[in-house]
Design an enzyme around this catalytic site. Structure first.
Site, mmCIF file in Angstrom:
data_model
loop_
_atom_site.group_PDB
_atom_site.id
_atom_site.type_symbol
_atom_site.label_atom_id
_atom_site.label_comp_id
_atom_site.label_asym_id
_atom_site.label_seq_id
_atom_site.Cartn_x
_atom_site.Cartn_y
_atom_site.Cartn_z
ATOM 1 N N GLU A 19 79.589 -20.512 50.138
ATOM 2 C CA GLU A 19 78.879 -19.456 50.877
ATOM 3 C C GLU A 19 79.921 -18.471 51.397
ATOM 4 O O GLU A 19 80.870 -18.868 52.073
ATOM 5 C CB GLU A 19 78.081 -20.066 52.033
ATOM 6 C CG GLU A 19 77.505 -19.056 53.009
ATOM 7 C CD GLU A 19 76.591 -18.031 52.354
ATOM 8 O OE1 GLU A 19 76.839 -16.823 52.563
ATOM 9 O OE2 GLU A 19 75.649 -18.422 51.651
ATOM 10 N N ASP A 44 84.205 -16.589 48.592
ATOM 11 C CA ASP A 44 83.492 -15.977 47.483
ATOM 12 C C ASP A 44 83.378 -16.985 46.341
ATOM 13 O O ASP A 44 84.321 -17.732 46.056
ATOM 14 C CB ASP A 44 84.271 -14.736 47.025
ATOM 15 C CG ASP A 44 83.637 -14.085 45.822
ATOM 16 O OD1 ASP A 44 82.644 -13.369 46.001
ATOM 17 O OD2 ASP A 44 84.133 -14.329 44.695
ATOM 18 N N GLY A 45 82.212 -17.032 45.698
ATOM 19 C CA GLY A 45 81.978 -17.986 44.620
ATOM 20 C C GLY A 45 82.946 -17.840 43.456
ATOM 21 O O GLY A 45 83.415 -18.833 42.900
ATOM 22 N N ASP A 62 73.299 -18.219 42.774
ATOM 23 C CA ASP A 62 72.124 -17.755 43.512
ATOM 24 C C ASP A 62 72.639 -16.823 44.601
ATOM 25 O O ASP A 62 72.686 -17.188 45.765
ATOM 26 C CB ASP A 62 71.379 -18.953 44.104
ATOM 27 C CG ASP A 62 70.034 -18.576 44.716
ATOM 28 O OD1 ASP A 62 69.576 -17.442 44.496
ATOM 29 O OD2 ASP A 62 69.458 -19.423 45.413
#
Length: 194
Positions: A19, A44-45, A62
């Site tokens: 997240e 950050d993903g 997502d």
């Protein structure tokens, strides 16, 4: 933390969550009693996939908010990194908002398909129905259909409905006009607004 909680509660899966916003993570814990079954990373993903070096059986993207899409998560380079981080037989799921006839989402399909040989997409609305969730499932090889007899009854109906709304691969004429999004060129937000 809703989706990871569902995976934990219904399937007993250990889920790592990435997240970017620490306020969201804190609110999930304090206001919604979210208890991660795996690790919770505040970053950050894409940075997580590049930094961690870990592999996963499933990666779910997502990450979107109203009319803004994190463009760096919808590029060929991102999907290449996600494929690197999947274990053999692993699956990438992408949940976003759109319409299967929109140029933006035809380009998303084309971009994912430039990295993953198998891409399926599902829509929560018909093309004539306007905007809704678009779910892409991508893999390096064939993935068997889910065994719905193993799914808890409360989730089975939702899965059956989603699987009944598979959207065919975009037509060749649409794909020929679509662009593969890259780190150097990704007008997804502009296309999304059209």
């Amino acid at each position: 933390g809703y989706l990871p909680s569902v995976y934990d509660r219904f399937y007993g899966l250990t889920v790592d969550v990435v997240e970017i916003d620490p306020v969201v993570a804190r609110a999930a814990r304090e206001k919604f009693d979210y208890k991660p079954s795996g690790d919770l990373f505040i970053e950050d993903g894409r940075a997580h996939l590049e930094r961690s070096g870990w592999t996963y059986d499933v990666i779910i993207l997502d990450a979107f908010a109203s009319e803004r899409t994190p463009f760096h998560l919808f590029t060929r380079e991102f999907f290449e990194k996600a494929r690197e981080r999947l274990s053999p037989g692993g699956v990438l799921g992408v949940n976003t908002v759109g319409n299967p006839d929109q140029e933006a989402w035809v380009s998303v399909h084309k971009t994912i398909a430039s990295v993953f040989p198998k891409v399926k997409q599902f829509a929560t609305v018909s093309p004539a129905g306007g905007m809704g969730n678009m779910i892409f499932i991508a893999s390096a090889g064939d993935t068997p259909p889910p065994d719905l007899s193993r799914v808890r009854p409360e989730a089975r109906e939702v899965l059956e409905r989603m699987l009944s709304r598979e959207v065919p691969r975009p037509e060749d004429t649409l794909l020929s006009r679509a662009r593969v999004f890259t780190d150097d060129f990704n007008p997804i937000d502009d296309l999304y607004r059209e």
